[in-house]
Design a protein around this motif. Structure first.
Motif, PDB file in Angstrom:
ATOM      1  N   THR A  36      -4.749  -2.954 -19.361  1.00 10.44           N
ATOM      2  CA  THR A  36      -6.193  -3.059 -19.164  1.00 10.44           C
ATOM      3  C   THR A  36      -6.578  -3.015 -17.689  1.00 10.44           C
ATOM      4  O   THR A  36      -7.698  -3.401 -17.323  1.00 10.44           O
ATOM      5  N   VAL A  37      -5.690  -2.534 -16.849  1.00  6.34           N
ATOM      6  CA  VAL A  37      -5.997  -2.314 -15.428  1.00  6.34           C
ATOM      7  C   VAL A  37      -5.598  -0.889 -15.080  1.00  6.34           C
ATOM      8  O   VAL A  37      -4.499  -0.443 -15.426  1.00  6.34           O
ATOM      9  N   ALA A  38      -6.488  -0.167 -14.398  1.00  8.96           N
ATOM     10  CA  ALA A  38      -6.191   1.222 -14.016  1.00  8.96           C
ATOM     11  C   ALA A  38      -6.668   1.474 -12.599  1.00  8.96           C
ATOM     12  O   ALA A  38      -7.595   0.836 -12.104  1.00  8.96           O
ATOM     13  N   LEU A  39      -6.021   2.437 -11.955  1.00 11.78           N
ATOM     14  CA  LEU A  39      -6.343   2.840 -10.594  1.00 11.78           C
ATOM     15  C   LEU A  39      -7.025   4.201 -10.589  1.00 11.78           C
ATOM     16  O   LEU A  39      -6.683   5.079 -11.383  1.00 11.78           O
ATOM     17  N   ALA A  40      -7.967   4.371  -9.670  1.00 17.61           N
ATOM     18  CA  ALA A  40      -8.647   5.656  -9.556  1.00 17.61           C
ATOM     19  C   ALA A  40      -9.025   5.894  -8.109  1.00 17.61           C
ATOM     20  O   ALA A  40      -9.248   4.959  -7.342  1.00 17.61           O
ATOM     21  N   GLY A  41      -9.121   7.179  -7.747  1.00 15.76           N
ATOM     22  CA  GLY A  41      -9.623   7.522  -6.432  1.00 15.76           C
ATOM     23  C   GLY A  41      -8.728   8.460  -5.660  1.00 15.76           C
ATOM     24  O   GLY A  41      -7.632   8.828  -6.093  1.00 15.76           O
ATOM     25  N   PRO A  93       0.833  -1.214   0.000  1.00 17.75           N
ATOM     26  CA  PRO A  93       0.000   0.000   0.000  1.00 17.75           C
ATOM     27  C   PRO A  93       0.861   1.255   0.000  1.00 17.75           C
ATOM     28  O   PRO A  93       1.924   1.295   0.620  1.00 17.75           O
ATOM     29  N   LEU A  94       0.389   2.270  -0.701  1.00 15.71           N
ATOM     30  CA  LEU A  94       1.175   3.486  -0.876  1.00 15.71           C
ATOM     31  C   LEU A  94       1.115   4.427   0.315  1.00 15.71           C
ATOM     32  O   LEU A  94       1.993   5.255   0.497  1.00 15.71           O
ATOM     33  N   LEU A  95       0.056   4.329   1.112  1.00 11.26           N
ATOM     34  CA  LEU A  95      -0.136   5.333   2.149  1.00 11.26           C
ATOM     35  C   LEU A  95      -1.078   4.823   3.220  1.00 11.26           C
ATOM     36  O   LEU A  95      -1.668   3.746   3.106  1.00 11.26           O
ATOM     37  N   ASP A  96      -1.214   5.630   4.262  1.00  9.80           N
ATOM     38  CA  ASP A  96      -2.122   5.348   5.358  1.00  9.80           C
ATOM     39  C   ASP A  96      -3.313   6.302   5.262  1.00  9.80           C
ATOM     40  O   ASP A  96      -3.296   7.248   4.475  1.00  9.80           O
ATOM     41  N   ALA A 116       3.012   7.167  -9.741  1.00  6.76           N
ATOM     42  CA  ALA A 116       3.428   6.990 -11.140  1.00  6.76           C
ATOM     43  C   ALA A 116       4.186   5.686 -11.337  1.00  6.76           C
ATOM     44  O   ALA A 116       3.984   4.978 -12.339  1.00  6.76           O
ATOM     45  N   ALA A 117       5.044   5.340 -10.373  1.00  6.67           N
ATOM     46  CA  ALA A 117       5.805   4.092 -10.486  1.00  6.67           C
ATOM     47  C   ALA A 117       4.882   2.875 -10.417  1.00  6.67           C
ATOM     48  O   ALA A 117       5.068   1.905 -11.166  1.00  6.67           O
ATOM     49  N   LEU A 118       3.892   2.914  -9.529  1.00  6.26           N
ATOM     50  CA  LEU A 118       2.950   1.802  -9.445  1.00  6.26           C
ATOM     51  C   LEU A 118       2.151   1.663 -10.736  1.00  6.26           C
ATOM     52  O   LEU A 118       1.989   0.561 -11.269  1.00  6.26           O
TER      53      LEU A 118
END
Length: 446
Positions: free
Chosen positions: A414-419, A285-288, A405-407
């Motif tokens: 065909t997979v993307a992150l949002a939020g 996970p990138l953050l808390d 950006a690295a992640l």
């Protein structure tokens, strides 16, 4: 691909719903879109309820009207796209205050999340150490450098500007502390300017000039009837199949695409908090996140200042970190019987233990603290509501933008992150994030 694609959107918050609508608008005819939401309602933190017979927001209350480039924000554009442009309203008063040592001091203008462009304008609430902000003959930051907001501003303007202005403003948005939050993630415009300008006040002036707001234009808007209407309208316009109570516990590569729960799809938008998305991706996970509670009181004919609300610096020692006078701020929420709606935000990052009390005690504490903060005994509420949001607000560490950006660079096309865990808090940022993720998977499919 000879047949129309089948796309999964995991997460039914506004980022996921915006992604679903963007897919409907831009994907080939016949595309199947399915939204998987583990809760029993869509909208995420866009949640509207009622207290003492009045409509109140239990989560996000409003959104910015303009985007960083000066045009309509993504939230305003989305509301108009789904036929809610007529339902947008703006605050009747925008004057807020800071609670400082028993008084409510007007919030000074001309700052960027509390960082001043003109030191004289903030002198009534904080004493800037102007001699620190000297031109050293080079930009404040290197080309890709990121720093924590608090130390960066303290070095240039001293502690009071951070503790009395920047920290409470960032705390109101992120429930976090300025000393731990990334400048590039929380104030990208100021970070860009700091890579060119030689003084902090000069960087603030440059950042404000890059995103001008014509005099008299409103800063915020909301939806009459509640922001939940926006989520519902976007979901309907998307034509997506909405599956409620449908947590996704595995994302696996299979022949022909991805397995999402019981289904096989061609592409996936993960519009989830960072921890949940990381579990599905097998990543760190990138953050808390910070947890908060929102306490709304319906008060019969209280003596309230003519403000939209106020922020409370952490040094004041209260559980309440911010308050909004709903029925003062929003004309459409005013009642003929004189009952006023006041909402307090409680909970700061690292202080979650303070929320480990029951709702009745939380209401009593908030009522007592508000009475002290506004300087008059408030009447007993005729109604109250408590909404707890566990793990609600992302805490962007230094280097967050680069880590995101690295992640993303490791993801299949065909997979993307949002939020909010990736691209910024607030409804416009989440809408933009969802739309961008939809565009990305459509490129991957093509």
């Amino acid at each position: 691909m000879s047949r129309p694609p089948n796309v999964a959107v995991v997460g039914g918050g506004i980022a996921g719903l915006a992604a679903a609508l963007r897919l409907r608008d831009r994907a080939p005819a016949g595309t199947t879109i399915t939204v998987y939401e583990q809760a029993e309602a869509i909208g995420g933190k866009l949640r509207t309820g009622a207290v003492a017979g009045s409509v109140v927001e239990l989560g996000a209350e409003s959104f910015l009207v303009r985007d960083p480039e000066g045009g309509d924000s993504a939230a305003v554009t989305l509301a108009r796209r789904v036929g809610l442009g007529h339902a947008l309203v703006h605050p009747a008063t925008g004057q807020a205050a800071l609670a400082l040592h028993g008084t409510l001091a007007p919030m000074p203008g001309g700052t960027l999340l509390g960082v001043p462009a003109d030191l004289e304008k903030v002198a009534a609430v904080a004493r800037p150490e102007a001699e620190r902000d000297r031109d050293g003959g080079r930009p404040l930051l290197g080309p890709e450098e990121d720093v924590a907001v608090g130390p960066f501003v303290r070095r240039r303007l001293g502690d009071e500007v951070v503790d009395r202005l920047v920290d409470p403003l960032l705390g109101g948005v992120y429930a976090g502390r300025a000393d731990g939050l990334s400048l590039a993630a929380t104030m990208p415009g100021l970070a860009r300017a700091a890579r060119v300008e030689h003084t902090l006040t000069g960087a603030v002036r440059s950042a404000l000039a890059a995103a001008p707001r014509p005099p008299g234009t409103p800063v915020f808007a909301t939806v009459v009837g509640g922001v939940s209407r926006l989520a519902a309208a976007v979901a309907e316009a998307s034509g997506a199949e909405i599956r409620l109570g449908a947590p996704v516990r595995e994302l696996a590569r299979v022949p022909g695409g991805w397995r999402v729960g019981p289904d096989t799809v061609d592409a996936v938008v993960l519009a989830l908090p960072a921890r949940a998305a990381a579990r599905l991706l097998g990543a760190e996970p990138l953050l808390d996140y910070a947890s908060v509670a929102l306490v709304t009181l319906a008060l019969p004919a209280p003596q309230l200042p003519g403000l939209s609300g106020f922020l409370v610096p952490a040094g004041e020692g209260t559980l309440v970190k911010a308050a909004t006078f709903f029925s003062t701020k929003w004309a459409h929420l005013r009642r003929d019987d004189g009952v006023a709606l006041v909402r307090a935000s409680v909970g700061r990052y690292g202080e979650e233990h303070q929320l480990h009390i029951g709702d009745p005690e939380l209401v009593r504490t908030v009522h007592a603290e508000l009475s002290t903060l506004v300087g008059t005994g408030l009447p007993e509420p005729v109604g109250a509501g408590v909404r707890r949001w566990g793990g609600a607000l992302p805490q962007y560490p230094v280097g967050h933008v680069e880590r995101v950006a690295a992640l993303r660079a490791t993801l299949p096309p065909t997979v993307a992150l949002a939020g909010a865990g990736y691209d910024g808090v607030g409804i416009p940022a989440c809408v933009r994030s969802g739309e961008t993720a939809a565009d990305d998977v459509l490129k991957g499919l093509s």
